[in-house]
Design an enzyme around this catalytic site. Structure first.
Site, PDB file in Angstrom:
ATOM      1  N   CYS A   1      -6.886   3.950 -29.137  1.00  0.00           N
ATOM      2  CA  CYS A   1      -6.186   3.685 -27.877  1.00  0.00           C
ATOM      3  C   CYS A   1      -4.722   3.333 -28.090  1.00  0.00           C
ATOM      4  O   CYS A   1      -3.999   3.085 -27.135  1.00  0.00           O
ATOM      5  CB  CYS A   1      -6.896   2.604 -27.074  1.00  0.00           C
ATOM      6  SG  CYS A   1      -6.886   1.009 -27.891  1.00  0.00           S
TER       7      CYS A   1
ATOM      8  N   ASP B   1      -0.558  -1.834 -33.411  1.00  0.00           N
ATOM      9  CA  ASP B   1      -0.606  -3.024 -34.267  1.00  0.00           C
ATOM     10  C   ASP B   1      -1.104  -2.694 -35.673  1.00  0.00           C
ATOM     11  O   ASP B   1      -0.645  -3.294 -36.643  1.00  0.00           O
ATOM     12  CB  ASP B   1      -1.491  -4.103 -33.627  1.00  0.00           C
ATOM     13  CG  ASP B   1      -0.717  -4.891 -32.590  1.00  0.00           C
ATOM     14  OD1 ASP B   1       0.449  -5.230 -32.863  1.00  0.00           O
ATOM     15  OD2 ASP B   1      -1.259  -5.139 -31.499  1.00  0.00           O
TER      16      ASP B   1
ATOM     17  N   GLU C   1      -7.236  -3.236 -35.213  1.00  0.00           N
ATOM     18  CA  GLU C   1      -5.774  -3.209 -35.228  1.00  0.00           C
ATOM     19  C   GLU C   1      -5.198  -4.094 -36.331  1.00  0.00           C
ATOM     20  O   GLU C   1      -4.004  -4.345 -36.357  1.00  0.00           O
ATOM     21  CB  GLU C   1      -5.188  -3.525 -33.850  1.00  0.00           C
ATOM     22  CG  GLU C   1      -5.706  -4.759 -33.179  1.00  0.00           C
ATOM     23  CD  GLU C   1      -5.170  -4.934 -31.750  1.00  0.00           C
ATOM     24  OE1 GLU C   1      -4.262  -4.211 -31.325  1.00  0.00           O
ATOM     25  OE2 GLU C   1      -5.672  -5.842 -31.078  1.00  0.00           O
TER      26      GLU C   1
ATOM     27  N   HIS D   1       0.816  -1.205   0.000  1.00  0.00           N
ATOM     28  CA  HIS D   1       0.000   0.000   0.000  1.00  0.00           C
ATOM     29  C   HIS D   1       0.847   1.252   0.000  1.00  0.00           C
ATOM     30  O   HIS D   1       0.427   2.299  -0.467  1.00  0.00           O
ATOM     31  CB  HIS D   1      -0.986  -0.008   1.177  1.00  0.00           C
ATOM     32  CG  HIS D   1      -2.259  -0.687   0.823  1.00  0.00           C
ATOM     33  ND1 HIS D   1      -2.637  -1.892   1.334  1.00  0.00           N
ATOM     34  CD2 HIS D   1      -3.216  -0.320  -0.065  1.00  0.00           C
ATOM     35  CE1 HIS D   1      -3.784  -2.250   0.801  1.00  0.00           C
ATOM     36  NE2 HIS D   1      -4.155  -1.313  -0.057  1.00  0.00           N
TER      37      HIS D   1
HETATM   38  C1  PEP Z   1      -2.379  -1.295 -30.177  1.00  0.00           C
HETATM   39  O1  PEP Z   1      -2.036  -2.271 -30.824  1.00  0.00           O
HETATM   40  O2  PEP Z   1      -2.369  -0.131 -30.631  1.00  0.00           O
HETATM   41  C2  PEP Z   1      -2.815  -1.463 -28.789  1.00  0.00           C
HETATM   42  C3  PEP Z   1      -3.352  -0.473 -28.106  1.00  0.00           C
HETATM   43  O3  PEP Z   1      -2.620  -2.668 -28.212  1.00  0.00           O
HETATM   44  P1  PEP Z   1      -1.192  -3.181 -27.656  1.00  0.00           P
HETATM   45  O4  PEP Z   1      -0.216  -2.054 -27.778  1.00  0.00           O
HETATM   46  O5  PEP Z   1      -1.428  -3.607 -26.267  1.00  0.00           O
HETATM   47  O6  PEP Z   1      -0.895  -4.300 -28.588  1.00  0.00           O
HETATM   48 MG    MG Z   2      -2.467  -4.273 -30.100  1.00  0.00          MG
END
Ligand code: PEP
Ligand code: MG
Length: 548
Positions: free
Chosen positions: A502, A455, A431, A188
């Site tokens: 993301c 990706d 992706e 913690h």
């Molecule tokens: C991505 O591929 O952009 C992604 C967010 O996943 P990771 O980087 O975990 O493969």
């Molecule tokens: Mg990815």
């Protein structure tokens, strides 16, 4: 100049004088007592006093680090009343006629060792809590209450380890950093340091304690985990520069907190945060992100020595959701394979793991693993606003299979009398070029798309994302990548789905305008970038036509 390396638990840098943490400990001796009844009454009084102290600590922590983190002191209060613990102490006092201090100390040591021997890293971290509570009771028994360590000047605190109550009782404005010889990432104290945004390094090793002295000049780099004692002129200059940059970032952060993510012409988007562990929620809250756009659940598997059980996963997902009760939390299902290998999955060696049995392909091949995770997710869904997202989709049939497994899991939960929320959003990661190209067919089946540009770039440009020598051939701004994102955005909206990004590109402020013009609804980035993106969005004006 001497360098020590540990593990950075909160990424920030500090430069200043050292204060070696001095701990007040009541020496515990074994005394024979004549009246166990009196000893038990003395113990009761000390427990009540300790409980009051913890109540005060809870209030202090509530203001400084928020309710979720303050709860540790409630847990400590519960430990004081723990039946097993109290039974063991009482038996020792009555059966062996020993003083209460000794009985508490021995019992706490036994309980702490039991926690330390557990496999689960979180449970191991609880050993420190047991020791902390017992020290508090012992201090109260000795009529001294507890003598806290006080800082006169701002300093880098160096200690063997720190208990949560020791961490929170320190004057936060005077703590430049925590550096400890021992300690675990899940303790913690580490969690509190992260949530207090104080640079912290753990596990530097015992030797550093015999080298540091009060007043020594030092640098604590929570990014790299380096603690530098007596830095030379050049190192000092570099650290000062980095501190300045950090300061500027912090000021920006304060200025933009609570503001909307809205462009000058009124276009609003969501800015969410990406995390890989429940421990990073503190930084999400501090960053003022509107939700979690990507929780990389595979880290649960990577940090484990065996398949995490449904219950252990449920607890983690529930904690994430409860920490953000009104905000969306998107948990991505297992993305193991390629660069994220786990021994206990016993996967065959592949010549081309990035093109191999990874992510959803692995889940659909081993449905028992997938269903365990889905069950944990749906059970947790009643504790917040959950979104479930499937990685590496390339075909409609894969998505249909995932959806059918979700339905199966929900039926099984209902059958077993378990509750789940009926408004869980379902999404997929875009992706692969295949997913982007057939996004028109995928969109009607989901609530959202989230573009994984890391990706998507790798697969579109045929460039291994792990290979640094390919950098010049691997341009994430490549027109092909941007076109695939735009196509996915058009198709998502055509079918009433929302679309976010993301991957790392979401934090690239040179593309924020292009993304907004494409119709991207959400950008999910590391917590440290949330306000930077907000700043960029608020300066954009999309009212005039522009093509990319
Ligand atoms: C991505 O591929 O952009 C992604 C967010 O996943 P990771 O980087 O975990 O493969
Ligand atoms: Mg990815």
């Amino acid at each position: 100049m001497t360098k020590y390396t540990g593990k950075g638990v909160y990424g920030a840098i500090a430069l200043g004088r050292v204060a070696v943490y001095e701990r007040y400990r009541v020496p515990v001796k074994r005394d024979r007592i004549k009246h166990p009844g009196e000893e038990l009454a003395r113990l009761e009084k000390a427990k009540t006093q300790a409980s009051h102290q913890l109540e005060e600590l809870y209030e202090k922590a509530l203001v400084e680090v928020g309710e979720t983190n303050a709860q540790i002191f409630d847990i400590h209060r519960m430990l004081i009343d723990d039946e097993d613990f109290n039974e063991a102490v009482t038996e020792m006092i009555q059966g062996q006629c020993v003083n209460a201090e000794y009985a508490v100390s021995v019992t706490a040591d036994n309980f702490a060792r039991m926690f330390e021997a557990m496999e689960d890293a979180y449970m191991q971290g609880r050993a420190a809590d047991v020791r902390d509570v017992s020290n508090r009771i012992i201090a109260c028994l000795s009529n001294n209450g507890r003598t806290e360590f006080h800082l006169k000047e701002p300093a880098i605190i160096c200690a063997d380890d720190l208990a949560p109550s020791e961490t929170v009782t320190l004057d936060k404005d005077k703590v430049l950093a925590f550096v400890t010889a021992n300690g675990s990432y899940n303790s913690h104290t580490a969690i509190l340091a992260r949530n207090m945004s104080i640079p912290a390094i753990i596990g530097v090793g015992e030797k550093f304690l015999s080298d540091v002295k009060n007043g020594d000049l030092a640098i604590a780099d929570g990014f790299t985990g380096e603690f530098i004692l007596h830095p030379d002129g050049k190192t000092l200059e570099a650290a000062k520069k980095r501190l300045q940059t950090e300061l500027e970032k912090k000021e920006l952060l304060q200025k933009l907190k609570g503001k909307d993510n809205v462009t000058l012409d009124g276009r609003r988007i969501h800015i969410f945060a990406n995390i890989g562990s429940v421990d990073h929620i503190g930084s999400v809250l501090l960053s003022d992100a509107g939700g979690i756009g990507l929780f990389r659940s595979e880290f649960l598997y990577l940090e484990s020595h065996d398949f995490p059980s449904e219950d252990s996963q449920f607890k983690v997902y529930r904690r994430v959701l409860e920490s953000m009760p009104t905000k969306k939390v998107i948990i991505r299902t297992l993305d193991i394979g390629a660069d994220k290998q786990v021994d206990y999955f016993d996967l065959d060696k592949e010549d081309n793991p990035a093109l191999g049995l990874r992510a959803v392909r692995l889940c659909l091949t081993r449905p028992e693993i997938f269903k365990t995770q889905l069950r944990a997710l749906y059970r947790a869904s009643v504790f917040g606003k959950l979104g479930i997202m499937f990685p590496m989709i390339t075909d409609l049939s894969e998505l249909k299979e995932c959806l059918s497994l979700c339905e199966q899991v929900k039926r099984e939960l209902s059958f077993g009398g378990r509750k789940y929320a009926d408004d869980v959003e379902i999404g997929i990661m875009i992706e692969t070029p295949a997913a982007a190209l057939i996004s028109e067919k995928l969109a009607p089946l989901v609530d959202f798309f989230s573009v994984g540009t890391n990706d998507l770039t790798q697969y579109t440009l045929a460039c291994d994302r792990q290979n640094p020598r390919l950098e010049r051939f691997c341009d994430p701004h490549h027109e092909a990548v941007l076109r695939l994102i735009e196509l996915s955005a058009q198709n998502a909206h055509k079918h009433g789905a929302w679309i976010g990004i993301c991957g790392e590109l979401a934090a690239d402020t040179t593309l924020t305008e292009a993304f907004l013009r494409m119709g991207i609804d959400e950008l999910s980035v590391s917590p440290a970038f949330v306000l930077k993106i907000r700043d960029t969005v608020r300066k954009l004006d999309l009212s005039s036509e522009k093509t990319f």
